[in-house]
Enzyme design. Structure first.
Site, PDB file in Angstrom:
ATOM      1  CB  VAL A  63      20.057  17.312  12.096  1.00  0.00           C
ATOM      2  CG1 VAL A  63      18.768  16.112  11.557  1.00  0.00           C
ATOM      3  CG2 VAL A  63      21.100  17.539  11.027  1.00  0.00           C
ATOM      4  CG  ASP A  82      22.071  15.535  23.256  1.00  0.00           C
ATOM      5  OD1 ASP A  82      22.295  16.137  22.578  1.00  0.00           O
ATOM      6  OD2 ASP A  82      23.539  15.834  24.052  1.00  0.00           O
ATOM      7  CB  THR A 132      28.061  10.537  10.702  1.00  0.00           C
ATOM      8  OG1 THR A 132      26.891  11.737  10.032  1.00  0.00           O
ATOM      9  CG2 THR A 132      27.569   9.455  11.371  1.00  0.00           C
ATOM     10  CB  THR A 167      25.235  12.132   6.238  1.00  0.00           C
ATOM     11  OG1 THR A 167      24.424  13.024   6.341  1.00  0.00           O
ATOM     12  CG2 THR A 167      26.376  11.742   4.875  1.00  0.00           C
ATOM     13  CB  CYS A 307      26.674  18.393   4.179  1.00  0.00           C
ATOM     14  SG  CYS A 307      25.356  18.335   5.125  1.00  0.00           S
ATOM     15  NE  ARG A 378      29.979  22.496  15.434  1.00  0.00           N
ATOM     16  CZ  ARG A 378      28.692  21.900  16.054  1.00  0.00           C
ATOM     17  NH1 ARG A 378      28.692  21.558  16.490  1.00  0.00           N
ATOM     18  NH2 ARG A 378      27.556  21.948  15.037  1.00  0.00           N
TER      19      ARG A 378
END
Length: 477
Positions: A63, A82, A132, A167, A307, A378
């Site tokens: 993202v 990061d 998240t 999210t 998602c 993943r």
């Protein structure tokens, strides 16, 4: 135009002077005027002044990195932050760590990649794009958001606007991010700094739906911050910006849009399991039903990714906290989580139809990532199918032209083919329908396999008639 640190500090001083007299409190909805881009109170933001802003993107994954590149390509100065030094070093060396951009795209001189949090202080806007996940009990884990909030809060200057893209469940920005920012900074949200929320809508592996192509939903603490943040995104998103009436609406929109997809896929997955027991072809049923003008075209399949299998749990968590258990949302998750076992059972039935001894059978799984066209394993549900097959002592090996072979070996614990070979294979399980597999010559493939081969085509991307004619026992969802 590149903003110097001194220029930014001067504008922050001007904004602080403009804000004197505003009411304090955690993210009030009636805060006074604000724009980190204003040089003077009342000055309208223009395209030229917009490009003076410095943007820090926190989290450079699938993202954050495209977002950082998108802003840089629109002539902003971008700080890409990061915590992972290895990721930062690879980006500095010009390597696209996501596989969705290009090495040339990440080698943009307008982006400075860093793991030094002190550079956050140079930003007018900080956009947080951290993971998240859900925990082992299917509860939201917002520890990365809280940690990012503390890091950003400890470094940001007064007047900064912080936008969360991760999210979350409705209310998280105010309940989790804002307290972390305030505690670490000693500043007050709505008075000393400002917050918004804009859910990411990244679609890895889909070049037609990049950052600029998908409408951006934006929510903020008040109308002025909303217009400011919306204007920022409008400068990089061609598809436009939808202004949500509140942060909570924007937060809810993200989890609802994916919960809806999960529910629709669960419906056709359940149909597939039922129709298979009736010996009725699901794909043929859906094609026939699809001739009705208002029939929605969803197809059965494994539901992996970052998602769809996750976001419904965020919605259910917040809803249950308020005393209402969203039964349909939870049932949809249960159905889709059961599909790997069903796919494994289809494979076992196909092997039995070919009169194969399970313990002596070799199954080649084609496609191990969670969706076609990407190498991300993943959150792939294919691993659950493999685990189930191994419970039957079936010898499983895999091939994926996109996935990293070493990562596959570690995650799946199977033999991995580096060059595709069908020699000695009893059955093919086409789990992820990469375009390369759709172009297979089935007759040539069948000739390389053991006698009486089986083909389980999870998504039904191959022609059933061609597979049967080539000599396969063919099954699909």
């Amino acid at each position: 135009m590149t903003t110097t640190i001194s220029d930014t500090e001067n504008r922050a001083d001007e904004r602080e002077s403009d804000r004197k007299g505003n009411a304090s409190g955690s993210v009030p909805d009636d805060t006074g005027s604000h724009s980190p881009l204003d040089h003077d109170a009342g000055t309208e933001t223009t395209a030229a002044t917009t490009r003076e802003a410095t943007i820090c993107v926190v989290g450079l994954g699938y993202v954050g990195l495209p977002l950082a590149v998108g802003f840089a390509e629109s002539n902003y100065r971008v700080i890409g932050y990061d915590v992972d030094d290895a990721t930062v070093e690879r980006l500095r060396s010009g390597v696209d760590t996501t596989g969705d951009l290009s090495d040339a795209a990440v080698r943009n001189d307008a982006i400075s990649y860093t793991s030094d949090a002190s550079e956050i202080a140079e930003a007018d806007y900080v956009i947080v794009t951290v993971p998240t996940p859900i925990d082992d009990d299917d509860q939201p884990d917002l520890s990365y958001v809280e940690s990012a909030g503390r890091t950003v809060g400890s470094k940001m200057k007064p007047g900064t606007t912080v936008v969360l893209e991760s999210t979350v469940y409705p209310g998280s920005t105010r309940e989790v991010l804002v307290p972390a920012l305030e505690d670490a900074s000693g500043l007050t949200a709505g008075e000393d700094f400002f917050v918004g929320y804009s859910p990411e809508r990244a679609t890895p592996g889909d070049p037609d739906h990049g950052l600029e192509d998908v409408v951006k939903v934006v929510g903020a603490q008040n109308e002025k911050v909303l217009e400011d943040v919306a204007g920022l995104y409008e400068s990089v998103v061609d598809a436009g910006v939808h202004r949500a009436p509140s942060i909570e609406v924007a937060e809810a929109a993200k989890v609802v849009e994916n919960a809806q997809r999960d529910l629709n896929i669960a419906f056709v997955n359940e149909l597939s399991m039922a129709l298979e027991r009736m010996d009725v072809d699901t794909q043929a049923v859906l094609e026939a039903a699809g001739t009705k003008w208002n029939f929605h075209d969803y197809r059965p399949g494994l539901v992996g990714g970052h998602c769809i299998p996750v976001d419904p749990y965020f919605f259910a968590h917040r809803s249950s906290r308020e005393g209402f258990d969203p039964e349909l949302v939870r049932t949809s998750r249960k159905v889709n989580e059961s599909l790997p076992d069903h796919v494994a059972e289809l494979t076992i039935k196909a092997l039995n139809d070919c009169h194969k001894t399970l313990r002596e059978s070799r199954v080649l799984v084609l496609g191990l990532s969670y969706k076609p066209g990407v190498g991300d394993i993943r959150s792939s549900k294919v691993v659950d199918v493999v685990d189930k097959l191994q419970e039957y002592d079936v010898d499983v090996e895999g091939f994926d032209p996109f996935a990293d072979d070493d990562a596959v070996r570690e995650t799946f614990d199977i033999e991995v083919q580096e060059r595709l070979s069908f020699e000695g294979i009893d059955a093919i399980l086409l789990a992820t329908s990469h375009a390369e597999f759709e172009r297979m010559d089935l007759e040539a493939v069948a000739a390389e396999l053991e006698e009486d081969p089986a083909l389980v085509d999870v998504n039904g991307c191959l022609e059933k008639s061609e597979a049967v004619e080539a000599g396969f026992v063919y099954r699909r969802l």
